[in-house]
Design an enzyme around this catalytic site. Structure first.
Site, PDB file in Angstrom:
ATOM      1  N   GLY A  62       0.787  -1.239   0.060  1.00 56.53           N
ATOM      2  CA  GLY A  62      -0.054  -0.058   0.175  1.00 56.53           C
ATOM      3  C   GLY A  62       0.812   1.320  -0.001  1.00 56.53           C
TER       4      GLY A  62
ATOM      5  CB  VAL B 111      -0.635   5.434   3.740  1.00 55.35           C
ATOM      6  CG1 VAL B 111      -0.561   6.793   2.974  1.00 55.35           C
ATOM      7  CG2 VAL B 111      -1.835   4.473   3.447  1.00 55.35           C
ATOM      8  CB  CYS B 112       1.987   0.100   3.504  1.00 53.83           C
ATOM      9  SG  CYS B 112       2.798  -1.527   3.921  1.00 53.83           S
ATOM     10  CB  ILE B 113       5.666   2.133   6.981  1.00 54.79           C
ATOM     11  CG1 ILE B 113       4.762   2.249   8.523  1.00 54.79           C
ATOM     12  CG2 ILE B 113       5.860   3.512   6.281  1.00 54.79           C
ATOM     13  CD1 ILE B 113       5.634   3.440   9.493  1.00 54.79           C
TER      14      ILE B 113
END
Ligand code: NDP
Ligand SMILES: Nc1nc2c(ncn2[C@@H]2O[C@H](COP(=O)(O)O)[C@@H](O)[C@H]2O)c(=O)[nH]1
Length: 327
Positions: free
Chosen positions: A172, A174-176
């Site tokens: 994603g 905004v995935c970290i």
């Protein structure tokens, strides 16, 4: 795993056109006994969907999945959708309260059409138990379980009773997760989708990593029935989330469901917040997506999504963008 690739490494190969106009191409897809206009669903995230958008999507023949981050509003939401005779599609987690929520739905004689179990690491006993709980008490509901990234996980969740699985750990926008844990399908989401689809006996929803409309067609080619999208649906007029202006330009916030902003605390944070340029109306984006997918179908040499599923492709490791900007 061999032959690892992602969306930008692939080009689908055109086949002879059989339609006179792209408008003849049908983008409809069936899931859970319902037919939807597009094989695309906005992510069940708080800056992507709210009740108003859910109503509008359902009224216009699109699939939607309501998020689970305002748990107290879910019951009234289902009742409202029922009173409008619209499809009901909600999300749940796996904590104790969620078991009680399912029982509360049973007491109220409410059986949502779709229930999505929305968990970061879906290949877990917690998700298996929740699938079994829902199937025992609400057998009519179509259960989507995730997220997962391996064939073993797909098989196990299907075996537990899931009607569809959602594939994508960490691709994603905004995935970290990939950065903070070192795990996931980020960077090879399309190959992971293919890997999982080969093992699946039920529909797969590809989730995360879609950056262009062409990626929808690629997801279909590699085994997705439906595609969940966050960032491309963020920043619209209708989108929930704050709007702000900088140097005369409008932006809207888009944050991860495992971000500090969603959680309200800095614990097990695996998501971030970003600002996306204001994009106009969601309706226009959906229309453009439909037209682009109709065009994909025509290039696949057919008149329905089925044509895309078997089209040839090449791996273009040098990246299809050739230095160009996406838009
Ligand atoms: N698709 C993706 O790549 C990812 C999506 N997300 C999104 O973030 C949101 C929050 O997800 P999530 O944290 O699962 O939801 P919750 O905060 O509701 O956690 C659900 C339960 O699962 C446990 N849990 C969460 N992650 C793990 C893990 N890696 N191993 C073992 N147990 C775990 C939690 O316990 P505890 O917190 O104590 O560990 C909690 O009991 C969801 O909407 C999810 O979709 C988050 C990360 C990745
Ligand atoms: N690792 C995390 N993944 C998250 C978080 N919040 C949502 N998501 C996942 O991303 C997709 C949307 O991806 P996009 O590339 O289309 O923007 C969404 O459906 C979730 O599966 C998070 O905080 N951390």
């Amino acid at each position: 795993m061999e032959n690892v690739f992602d969306y930008e490494d692939i080009q689908l190969i055109p086949a002879k056109c059989v339609v006179n106009s792209r408008s003849e191409c049908d983008t409809a897809v069936s899931l859970g006994g319902h037919t939807f206009k597009l094989p695309v669903v906005p992510a069940n995230m708080q800056t992507i969907i709210d009740e108003k958008i859910a109503i509008s999507l359902a009224e216009n023949g699109y699939f939607y999945v309501m998020h689970r981050f305002e748990p107290g509003k879910r019951l009234a939401f289902i009742q409202d959708m029922n009173s409008r005779r619209l499809i009901t599609s909600i999300s749940v987690g796996v904590k104790e309260d969620e078991y009680n929520f399912i029982l509360q739905l049973v007491d109220e004689q409410l059986s949502p059409d779709f229930i999505t179990i929305d968990i970061a690491h879906g290949h877990s006993n917690a998700v298996i138990k929740m699938i079994q709980h829902i199937k025992k008490h609400l057998p009519q509901s179509f259960v989507i379980a995730g997220n997962v990234g391996t064939p073993e996980a797909v098989r196990e969740l299907e075996h537990a009773g899931a009607d569809a699985t959602k594939v994508g750990i960490g691709p994603g926008k905004v995935c970290i997760t990939k950065i903070k844990t070192g795990f996931g399908t980020g960077g090879w989401q399309l190959a992971a989708l293919r890997w999982c689809a080969k093992a699946a006996s039920k529909p797969i929803i590809a989730d995360g990593g879609i950056r262009t409309h062409g990626d929808v067609a690629k997801s279909i080619r590699f085994g997705a029935t439906m595609v969940m999208i966050g960032s491309l649906f963020a920043g619209h007029e209708e989108s929930p989330g704050e709007t702000f202006e900088k140097e005369g330009k409008l932006y809207k916030e888009y944050f991860g469901s495992a971000s500090e902003y969603q959680k309200g605390e800095k614990k097990n944070v695996e998501g971030k917040k970003m600002y996306v340029e204001h994009k106009g109306s969601l309706k226009d984006t959906l229309k453009e997506m439909e037209q682009d997918l109709q065009s994909s179908i025509s290039y696949a040499g057919g008149s329905s999504l089925e044509a895309i599923r078997t089209v040839d492709y090449v791996v273009v490791k040098s990246s299809i963008f050739n230095g160009d900007q996406v838009y």
